[in-house]
Scaffold this active site. Structure first.
Site, PDB file in Angstrom:
ATOM      1  N   GLN A  84       0.826  -1.205   0.000  1.00 48.83           N
ATOM      2  CA  GLN A  84       0.000   0.000   0.000  1.00 48.83           C
ATOM      3  C   GLN A  84       0.862   1.258   0.000  1.00 48.83           C
ATOM      4  O   GLN A  84       0.545   2.230  -0.691  1.00 48.83           O
ATOM      5  CB  GLN A  84      -0.940   0.010   1.211  1.00 48.83           C
ATOM      6  CG  GLN A  84      -2.118  -0.937   1.065  1.00 48.83           C
ATOM      7  CD  GLN A  84      -3.147  -0.719   2.153  1.00 48.83           C
ATOM      8  OE1 GLN A  84      -2.796  -0.495   3.316  1.00 48.83           O
ATOM      9  NE2 GLN A  84      -4.412  -0.785   1.798  1.00 48.83           N
ATOM     10  N   ARG A 109      -1.587  -0.923  14.661  1.00 52.41           N
ATOM     11  CA  ARG A 109      -2.794  -0.147  14.966  1.00 52.41           C
ATOM     12  C   ARG A 109      -2.671   0.539  16.320  1.00 52.41           C
ATOM     13  O   ARG A 109      -3.633   0.673  17.065  1.00 52.41           O
ATOM     14  CB  ARG A 109      -4.063  -1.005  14.881  1.00 52.41           C
ATOM     15  CG  ARG A 109      -4.342  -1.580  13.498  1.00 52.41           C
ATOM     16  CD  ARG A 109      -5.772  -2.092  13.351  1.00 52.41           C
ATOM     17  NE  ARG A 109      -6.097  -3.124  14.304  1.00 52.41           N
ATOM     18  CZ  ARG A 109      -5.856  -4.440  14.129  1.00 52.41           C
ATOM     19  NH1 ARG A 109      -5.328  -4.857  12.985  1.00 52.41           N
ATOM     20  NH2 ARG A 109      -6.172  -5.320  15.053  1.00 52.41           N
ATOM     21  N   THR A 129      -7.050 -11.090  13.991  1.00 51.56           N
ATOM     22  CA  THR A 129      -6.313  -9.908  14.454  1.00 51.56           C
ATOM     23  C   THR A 129      -7.058  -9.156  15.553  1.00 51.56           C
ATOM     24  O   THR A 129      -6.443  -8.578  16.444  1.00 51.56           O
ATOM     25  CB  THR A 129      -5.987  -8.979  13.272  1.00 51.56           C
ATOM     26  OG1 THR A 129      -5.224  -7.858  13.744  1.00 51.56           O
ATOM     27  CG2 THR A 129      -7.245  -8.462  12.586  1.00 51.56           C
ATOM     28  N   ASP A 141      -7.936  -0.977  18.045  1.00 48.95           N
ATOM     29  CA  ASP A 141      -7.324   0.082  17.233  1.00 48.95           C
ATOM     30  C   ASP A 141      -7.151   1.312  18.113  1.00 48.95           C
ATOM     31  O   ASP A 141      -8.131   1.935  18.528  1.00 48.95           O
ATOM     32  CB  ASP A 141      -8.201   0.413  16.023  1.00 48.95           C
ATOM     33  CG  ASP A 141      -7.484   1.269  14.981  1.00 48.95           C
ATOM     34  OD1 ASP A 141      -6.520   1.979  15.346  1.00 48.95           O
ATOM     35  OD2 ASP A 141      -7.889   1.233  13.807  1.00 48.95           O
ATOM     36  N   ARG A 143      -5.205   4.002  17.270  1.00 47.31           N
ATOM     37  CA  ARG A 143      -4.606   5.095  16.496  1.00 47.31           C
ATOM     38  C   ARG A 143      -5.402   6.395  16.630  1.00 47.31           C
ATOM     39  O   ARG A 143      -6.623   6.380  16.715  1.00 47.31           O
ATOM     40  CB  ARG A 143      -4.509   4.704  15.019  1.00 47.31           C
ATOM     41  CG  ARG A 143      -3.492   3.618  14.752  1.00 47.31           C
ATOM     42  CD  ARG A 143      -3.528   3.157  13.313  1.00 47.31           C
ATOM     43  NE  ARG A 143      -4.768   2.445  13.008  1.00 47.31           N
ATOM     44  CZ  ARG A 143      -5.032   1.898  11.826  1.00 47.31           C
ATOM     45  NH1 ARG A 143      -4.155   2.006  10.839  1.00 47.31           N
ATOM     46  NH2 ARG A 143      -6.162   1.255  11.626  1.00 47.31           N
TER      47      ARG A 143
END
Length: 219
Positions: A84, A109, A129, A141, A143
């Site tokens: 990516q 993350r 995950t 997550d 972030r």
């Protein structure tokens, strides 16, 4: 049913908590970027935006790329992160202008490198995950994209075309005052080693990954 969980020549002020520290030319295999280095005074992280061409203010092609040592540096096939990043840099150059904001502190993350490796070990034992993070007592997550929004503001960007499959990135930018004119898919062909991980991202983290349909139907 599965549960779903500016101007480059001027130094920015510190009023937003993010200070522009340095601009440096960065020739790469993709093209010649300007590496704009920032210090996040709130979290202590050093950040970098790779700027290509003359940005303008509206509908700027961007990628918010979360740091992934295993994918970006080592070519891990557990995820699609390295591919990516490669695709985003190529897209910005093909566009003639754009930004890739490389977000340090987002490893795994947001849980960090060693915790991510522990989660990967649990995934090798059969957890997905999401389950692996929760089994370690960690957030799915963690972030935050506030620093990315402040970097874009410092660069004079008001609206963006966001290269991402993750709707939460779009929501975060909008919440922080950056208009998202378009969300541009960044779809990487899956491989045997990451297809389960990608399915989990689609089914439990709401990532838009329509290209997996053919793989799912043939498996």
């Amino acid at each position: 049913m599965t549960e779903k969980i500016g101007i480059l020549g001027k130094k920015s002020p510190q009023r937003t908590g993010v200070e522009r520290v340095v601009n440096a030319p960065l020739p790469t295999v993709y093209g010649k970027f300007q590496a704009v280095g920032y210090l996040d005074h709130d979290r202590g992280d050093e950040q970098v935006a790779l700027v290509y061409g003359d940005l303008g203010t509206d509908d700027v092609l961007i990628r918010l790329h979360s740091e992934c040592l295993t994918g970006d540096a080592f070519g891990s096939q557990h995820c699609e992160c390295g591919d990516q990043l490669d695709a985003a840099l190529r897209a910005v150059v093909a566009e003639g202008a754009g930004v890739v904001v490389y977000l340090r502190g987002h490893e795994g993350r947001g849980i960090g490198l060693l915790a991510k490796l522990r989660a990967m070990a649990l995934q090798a034992e059969g957890l997905d995950t999401v389950e692996a993070n929760l089994a370690l007592g960690l957030p799915v997550d963690a972030r935050d994209y506030g620093v990315a929004a402040r970097i874009l503001e410092d660069l004079g960007v008001k609206s963006v075309r966001l290269m991402s499959n993750n709707p939460r990135k779009r929501e975060a930018l909008v919440d922080h005052g950056i208009e998202v004119a378009e969300q541009v898919p960044l779809l990487i062909p899956p491989c045997e080693n990451n297809i389960t991980y990608l399915r989990t991202k689609r089914e439990r983290l709401d990532h838009h990954l329509p290209h997996l349909d053919a793989v799912v139907s043939s498996s």
